[in-house]
Scaffold this motif. Structure first.
Motif, PDB file in Angstrom:
ATOM      1  N   TRP A  97      22.206  -3.769   9.375  1.00 37.63           N
ATOM      2  CA  TRP A  97      21.177  -2.733   9.473  1.00 37.63           C
ATOM      3  C   TRP A  97      20.103  -2.980   8.418  1.00 37.63           C
ATOM      4  O   TRP A  97      20.395  -3.430   7.306  1.00 37.63           O
ATOM      5  CB  TRP A  97      21.789  -1.347   9.274  1.00 37.63           C
ATOM      6  CG  TRP A  97      22.653  -0.923  10.418  1.00 37.63           C
ATOM      7  CD1 TRP A  97      23.974  -1.186  10.601  1.00 37.63           C
ATOM      8  CD2 TRP A  97      22.232  -0.180  11.567  1.00 37.63           C
ATOM      9  NE1 TRP A  97      24.418  -0.656  11.787  1.00 37.63           N
ATOM     10  CE2 TRP A  97      23.377  -0.026  12.404  1.00 37.63           C
ATOM     11  CE3 TRP A  97      21.025   0.379  11.965  1.00 37.63           C
ATOM     12  CZ2 TRP A  97      23.321   0.655  13.603  1.00 37.63           C
ATOM     13  CZ3 TRP A  97      20.964   1.058  13.169  1.00 37.63           C
ATOM     14  CH2 TRP A  97      22.103   1.202  13.984  1.00 37.63           C
ATOM     15  N   THR A  98      18.852  -2.639   8.765  1.00 38.53           N
ATOM     16  CA  THR A  98      17.720  -2.765   7.854  1.00 38.53           C
ATOM     17  C   THR A  98      17.043  -1.414   7.698  1.00 38.53           C
ATOM     18  O   THR A  98      16.664  -0.787   8.697  1.00 38.53           O
ATOM     19  CB  THR A  98      16.697  -3.787   8.380  1.00 38.53           C
ATOM     20  OG1 THR A  98      17.339  -5.047   8.567  1.00 38.53           O
ATOM     21  CG2 THR A  98      15.544  -3.953   7.397  1.00 38.53           C
ATOM     22  N   LEU A  99      16.898  -0.972   6.446  1.00 35.92           N
ATOM     23  CA  LEU A  99      16.169   0.262   6.138  1.00 35.92           C
ATOM     24  C   LEU A  99      14.683  -0.068   6.064  1.00 35.92           C
ATOM     25  O   LEU A  99      14.277  -0.952   5.302  1.00 35.92           O
ATOM     26  CB  LEU A  99      16.662   0.841   4.817  1.00 35.92           C
ATOM     27  CG  LEU A  99      15.981   2.121   4.332  1.00 35.92           C
ATOM     28  CD1 LEU A  99      16.253   3.283   5.283  1.00 35.92           C
ATOM     29  CD2 LEU A  99      16.454   2.464   2.917  1.00 35.92           C
ATOM     30  N   LEU A 100      13.867   0.639   6.840  1.00 30.64           N
ATOM     31  CA  LEU A 100      12.459   0.292   7.011  1.00 30.64           C
ATOM     32  C   LEU A 100      11.508   1.196   6.235  1.00 30.64           C
ATOM     33  O   LEU A 100      10.285   1.029   6.326  1.00 30.64           O
ATOM     34  CB  LEU A 100      12.103   0.338   8.499  1.00 30.64           C
ATOM     35  CG  LEU A 100      12.969  -0.530   9.416  1.00 30.64           C
ATOM     36  CD1 LEU A 100      12.607  -0.289  10.874  1.00 30.64           C
ATOM     37  CD2 LEU A 100      12.818  -2.004   9.068  1.00 30.64           C
ATOM     38  N   ASN A 101      12.015   2.139   5.467  1.00 28.79           N
ATOM     39  CA  ASN A 101      11.175   3.160   4.841  1.00 28.79           C
ATOM     40  C   ASN A 101      10.015   2.590   4.043  1.00 28.79           C
ATOM     41  O   ASN A 101       8.881   3.082   4.119  1.00 28.79           O
ATOM     42  CB  ASN A 101      12.021   4.043   3.920  1.00 28.79           C
ATOM     43  CG  ASN A 101      13.009   4.901   4.677  1.00 28.79           C
ATOM     44  OD1 ASN A 101      13.204   4.723   5.873  1.00 28.79           O
ATOM     45  ND2 ASN A 101      13.652   5.820   3.991  1.00 28.79           N
ATOM     46  N   ASP A 102      10.267   1.565   3.244  1.00 27.45           N
ATOM     47  CA  ASP A 102       9.240   1.053   2.339  1.00 27.45           C
ATOM     48  C   ASP A 102       8.110   0.351   3.068  1.00 27.45           C
ATOM     49  O   ASP A 102       7.051   0.100   2.474  1.00 27.45           O
ATOM     50  CB  ASP A 102       9.863   0.086   1.321  1.00 27.45           C
ATOM     51  CG  ASP A 102      10.759   0.793   0.325  1.00 27.45           C
ATOM     52  OD1 ASP A 102      10.664   2.034   0.198  1.00 27.45           O
ATOM     53  OD2 ASP A 102      11.565   0.107  -0.333  1.00 27.45           O
ATOM     54  N   ASN A 103       8.294   0.044   4.335  1.00 26.30           N
ATOM     55  CA  ASN A 103       7.264  -0.659   5.099  1.00 26.30           C
ATOM     56  C   ASN A 103       6.268   0.287   5.763  1.00 26.30           C
ATOM     57  O   ASN A 103       5.251  -0.169   6.297  1.00 26.30           O
ATOM     58  CB  ASN A 103       7.901  -1.530   6.184  1.00 26.30           C
ATOM     59  CG  ASN A 103       8.865  -2.550   5.616  1.00 26.30           C
ATOM     60  OD1 ASN A 103       8.793  -2.887   4.449  1.00 26.30           O
ATOM     61  ND2 ASN A 103       9.773  -3.032   6.451  1.00 26.30           N
ATOM     62  N   ILE A 104       6.548   1.587   5.752  1.00 23.87           N
ATOM     63  CA  ILE A 104       5.738   2.567   6.467  1.00 23.87           C
ATOM     64  C   ILE A 104       4.709   3.164   5.507  1.00 23.87           C
ATOM     65  O   ILE A 104       5.076   3.806   4.519  1.00 23.87           O
ATOM     66  CB  ILE A 104       6.629   3.670   7.073  1.00 23.87           C
ATOM     67  CG1 ILE A 104       7.634   3.040   8.040  1.00 23.87           C
ATOM     68  CG2 ILE A 104       5.785   4.732   7.768  1.00 23.87           C
ATOM     69  CD1 ILE A 104       8.669   4.012   8.575  1.00 23.87           C
ATOM     70  N   PRO A 105       3.407   2.962   5.752  1.00 26.66           N
ATOM     71  CA  PRO A 105       2.383   3.426   4.812  1.00 26.66           C
ATOM     72  C   PRO A 105       2.319   4.951   4.750  1.00 26.66           C
ATOM     73  O   PRO A 105       2.412   5.628   5.767  1.00 26.66           O
ATOM     74  CB  PRO A 105       1.089   2.841   5.376  1.00 26.66           C
ATOM     75  CG  PRO A 105       1.369   2.602   6.829  1.00 26.66           C
ATOM     76  CD  PRO A 105       2.829   2.269   6.917  1.00 26.66           C
ATOM     77  N   ASN A 106       2.176   5.459   3.531  1.00 31.62           N
ATOM     78  CA  ASN A 106       2.101   6.915   3.305  1.00 31.62           C
ATOM     79  C   ASN A 106       3.274   7.631   3.968  1.00 31.62           C
ATOM     80  O   ASN A 106       3.124   8.720   4.539  1.00 31.62           O
ATOM     81  CB  ASN A 106       0.774   7.477   3.822  1.00 31.62           C
ATOM     82  CG  ASN A 106      -0.424   6.827   3.156  1.00 31.62           C
ATOM     83  OD1 ASN A 106      -0.475   6.722   1.936  1.00 31.62           O
ATOM     84  ND2 ASN A 106      -1.382   6.381   3.951  1.00 31.62           N
ATOM     85  N   ASN A 107       4.427   7.013   3.879  1.00 26.80           N
ATOM     86  CA  ASN A 107       5.625   7.550   4.514  1.00 26.80           C
ATOM     87  C   ASN A 107       5.992   8.895   3.894  1.00 26.80           C
ATOM     88  O   ASN A 107       6.273   8.981   2.699  1.00 26.80           O
ATOM     89  CB  ASN A 107       6.772   6.556   4.323  1.00 26.80           C
ATOM     90  CG  ASN A 107       8.026   6.938   5.072  1.00 26.80           C
ATOM     91  OD1 ASN A 107       8.146   8.031   5.612  1.00 26.80           O
ATOM     92  ND2 ASN A 107       8.989   6.032   5.103  1.00 26.80           N
ATOM     93  N   PRO A 108       6.038   9.969   4.692  1.00 24.72           N
ATOM     94  CA  PRO A 108       6.396  11.267   4.125  1.00 24.72           C
ATOM     95  C   PRO A 108       7.900  11.410   3.888  1.00 24.72           C
ATOM     96  O   PRO A 108       8.324  12.289   3.142  1.00 24.72           O
ATOM     97  CB  PRO A 108       5.926  12.257   5.196  1.00 24.72           C
ATOM     98  CG  PRO A 108       6.085  11.492   6.483  1.00 24.72           C
ATOM     99  CD  PRO A 108       5.737  10.069   6.134  1.00 24.72           C
TER     100      PRO A 108
END
Length: 210
Positions: A97-108
């Motif tokens: 599994w890969t956590l993608l949070n850091d790749n999403i700009p201005n991620n709330p």
């Protein structure tokens, strides 16, 4: 741990295969007769959001999976979103599994209201967040075309209104639909601009569309 609207999904590749999710993703090979976990805990599992588990204490159980989708183009490509803001991807049926949070700009990192795997391109998917429970009514809609390595916001031009669901048309990849707390929006240019479909329908939440 289970969300009060714990997601369930019939595989588009085999109608006997069913996915269900608590804080881990479960898979049944045959219509729910037996279940196997195919992931670790995919949430943040923050102790501050976890209830004591005594029942009847009135607290909502957080750190749960709220949305799952499998690519219609290849079995085992699974996208998962959680109520504590995680977006996770496996491309091998849950082995890794890969956590993608850091790749999403201005991620709330709000409640993930929907993940939608594209019908047209294997690496493309859509994610929506809702800040409704935190009194944040901005729309959050994102698209990736490279398995979550990079993301683009599609919320340009949308007024305030928490987004509950995004759908891509199964024949036209440029035709997208959004259901918000107030109405339905449509885009015929891949999310470049949006047009209201409310017309004379009442102002009410749209939580799902087919």
């Amino acid at each position: 741990r289970w969300n009060w609207n714990a997601p369930i999904l019939i595989s588009p590749h085999d109608c006997n295969v069913i996915y269900h999710a608590g804080n881990r993703l479960l898979r049944s090979e045959f219509r729910g007769e037996a279940w196997e976990p195919i992931s670790p805990d995919l949430t943040k599992a923050d102790p501050a959001t976890l209830t004591p588990g005594r029942g009847g204490d009135g607290n909502i159980q957080y750190a749960t999976i709220t949305t799952i989708d499998e690519s219609p183009l290849r079995p085992g490509v699974l996208w998962v979103g959680t109520d504590d803001g995680n977006v996770q991807l496996t491309r091998d049926g849950g082995e890794t599994w890969t956590l993608l949070n850091d790749n999403i700009p201005n991620n709330p990192e709000y409640w993930v209201s929907r993940v939608e795997a594209s019908h047209h391109d294997l690496g493309t998917a859509y994610v929506t967040y809702t800040g409704y429970r935190r009194d944040d009514f901005r729309p959050f809609v994102y698209k990736t075309t490279d398995f979550g390595e990079t993301w683009t916001s599609l919320a340009n031009g949308l007024p305030d209104g928490p987004v509950n669901v995004v759908r891509e048309h199964h024949r036209n990849p440029d035709l997208l639909f959004l259901g918000t707390e107030f109405q339905v929006w449509v885009s015929n240019n891949g999310g470049g601009s949006w047009t209201s479909m409310k017309l004379d329908r009442p102002t009410s939440a749209r939580h799902d569309m087919q």
